[in-house]
Design an enzyme around this catalytic site. Structure first.
Site, PDB file in Angstrom:
ATOM      1  N   LYS A   1     -10.766   2.915  -4.259  1.00 13.40           N
ATOM      2  CA  LYS A   1     -10.304   2.173  -3.088  1.00 13.40           C
ATOM      3  C   LYS A   1     -10.714   2.860  -1.786  1.00 13.40           C
ATOM      4  O   LYS A   1     -11.124   2.202  -0.825  1.00 13.40           O
ATOM      5  CB  LYS A   1      -8.792   1.983  -3.140  1.00 13.40           C
TER       6      LYS A   1
ATOM      7  N   GLU B   1      -4.133   5.913  -4.037  1.00 17.15           N
ATOM      8  CA  GLU B   1      -4.810   6.458  -5.212  1.00 17.15           C
ATOM      9  C   GLU B   1      -5.039   7.968  -5.125  1.00 17.15           C
ATOM     10  O   GLU B   1      -5.867   8.510  -5.845  1.00 17.15           O
ATOM     11  CB  GLU B   1      -6.145   5.736  -5.438  1.00 17.15           C
TER      12      GLU B   1
ATOM     13  N   LEU C   1      -2.483 -12.849   1.631  1.00 15.65           N
ATOM     14  CA  LEU C   1      -1.951 -13.959   0.830  1.00 15.65           C
ATOM     15  C   LEU C   1      -3.016 -14.606  -0.038  1.00 15.65           C
ATOM     16  O   LEU C   1      -2.907 -15.781  -0.395  1.00 15.65           O
ATOM     17  CB  LEU C   1      -1.321 -15.006   1.761  1.00 15.65           C
TER      18      LEU C   1
ATOM     19  N   ASP D   1     -10.414  -4.318  -0.511  1.00 16.27           N
ATOM     20  CA  ASP D   1     -10.896  -3.118   0.171  1.00 16.27           C
ATOM     21  C   ASP D   1     -11.906  -3.473   1.255  1.00 16.27           C
ATOM     22  O   ASP D   1     -11.943  -2.831   2.318  1.00 16.27           O
ATOM     23  CB  ASP D   1     -11.522  -2.156  -0.835  1.00 16.27           C
TER      24      ASP D   1
ATOM     25  N   ALA E   1     -17.347 -10.620   0.099  1.00 15.53           N
ATOM     26  CA  ALA E   1     -17.408  -9.664  -1.003  1.00 15.53           C
ATOM     27  C   ALA E   1     -17.114 -10.311  -2.348  1.00 15.53           C
ATOM     28  O   ALA E   1     -17.613  -9.859  -3.382  1.00 15.53           O
ATOM     29  CB  ALA E   1     -16.442  -8.513  -0.748  1.00 15.53           C
TER      30      ALA E   1
END
Length: 313
Positions: A49, A148, A229, A260, A290
């Site tokens: 991430k 993370e 959302l 990300d 993406a």
């Protein structure tokens, strides 16, 4: 696509977080418990991430430094490859004896993914290693962090940040509430928002209505928040009020890393001085772009790519 060539916005972005390799597999559908399915793929792609968010911002033209760790194994170079290509400063990425972080990503035909993350070298990103990068962190306009790396590494950050602390607590872990209240903005989905609210206001149940969720986060002491959302776009909330950001509808191929990409673009917008709603509009378009390609970092746009338009309100 190649690294962005647009001029950098004023102010450096520092991303403190995970660096992984992603093992990517495609399946017709996700397996049920105890079930074995045939799949395709098997590529080892750069991920994590933290690295994803750094690459997303850098490919759009931002000046980005990464604070993180990789292992001493052969996977380390694969994990760093897209960061290097995007021009991210890797001077604060440590090499730790042992394995590089690994994410096992399974993508179904509908584009939805499931992910198992093995921390590897990311577990070394404790408070001491974060504080070792204090100079670059304190000089940044935007400091980005996720969930993370170890708790004490995250909790060391607010005391070092002099700009804005863009905090994406994913996955959510127990944190000092003062660290959560330092988030400006806090970026969460609705499930994560409920977990954060439970830490800030013990015993309070998260509202089901998204507008009420962001209002509750603000009431609990969060200076600004972005509630993502999915296909419905996002909500942003700060001193200017609550605004709904429409989605950019696309035909999703693989949603891995789209969130990300959203955060990397949000950081870029804030670093160049955009208000939160304007930055979130860019982020919606970048995150949608993406999702139209496979993998995380390989699917991220550059400043030269045509982003999809936002849905009309």
């Amino acid at each position: 696509m190649t690294a962005a060539t647009a001029s950098s916005p004023d102010g450096t972005i520092v991303v403190v977080g995970s660096v992984n390799v992603d093992l990517l597999a495609q399946v017709q559908r996700h397996p049920r418990p105890g079930e074995t399915l045939h799949g395709t793929g098997g590529q080892m792609l750069p991920g994590g991430k933290g690295a994803n968010q750094a690459v997303a911002a850098a490919r759009l033209g931002a000046r980005v430094a990464m604070v993180g760790a990789v292992g001493s194994d052969v996977q380390a170079e694969a994990a760093l490859s897209a960061l290097r290509e995007a021009g991210v400063d890797l001077g604060h990425v440590a090499e730790i004896e042992g394995p590089t972080g690994l994410a096992i990503v399974t993508v179904a035909e509908d584009g939805e993914n499931s992910i198992v993350v093995i921390a590897g070298a990311n577990d070394a990103m404790d408070a001491g290693r974060v504080r070792a990068a204090a100079e670059v962190i304190s000089a940044a306009r935007i400091v980005v962090c996720q969930g993370e790396i170890p708790r004490d590494g995250i909790e060391a950050l607010p005391a070092l940040v002099t700009g804005r602390f863009l905090h994406n607590p994913a996955p959510v872990m127990e944190l000092d509430p003062a660290v959560l209240r330092a988030s400006d903005p806090l970026v969460v989905n609705q499930h994560e928002a409920g977990l954060v609210l439970a830490q800030l206001v013990p015993g309070q149940e998260a509202p089901e209505d998204p507008d009420a969720v962001v209002a509750a986060l603000r009431a609990a002491g969060i200076p600004s928040a972005v509630l993502t959302l999915g296909a419905d776009g996002s909500l942003v909330a700060d001193q200017a009020g609550v605004r709904r950001i429409p989605p950019a509808p696309v035909e999703a191929v693989d949603t891995t890393g789209s969130g990300d990409a959203f955060i990397g673009a949000l950081a870029l917008g804030l670093a160049r001085g955009d208000d939160l709603a304007t930055a979130a509009r860019l982020a919606s378009r970048v995150g949608a772009f993406a999702a139209t390609g496979e993998g995380a970092q390989p699917s991220y746009p550059t400043a030269a790519d045509a982003l999809p338009p936002l849905q009309e309100a």
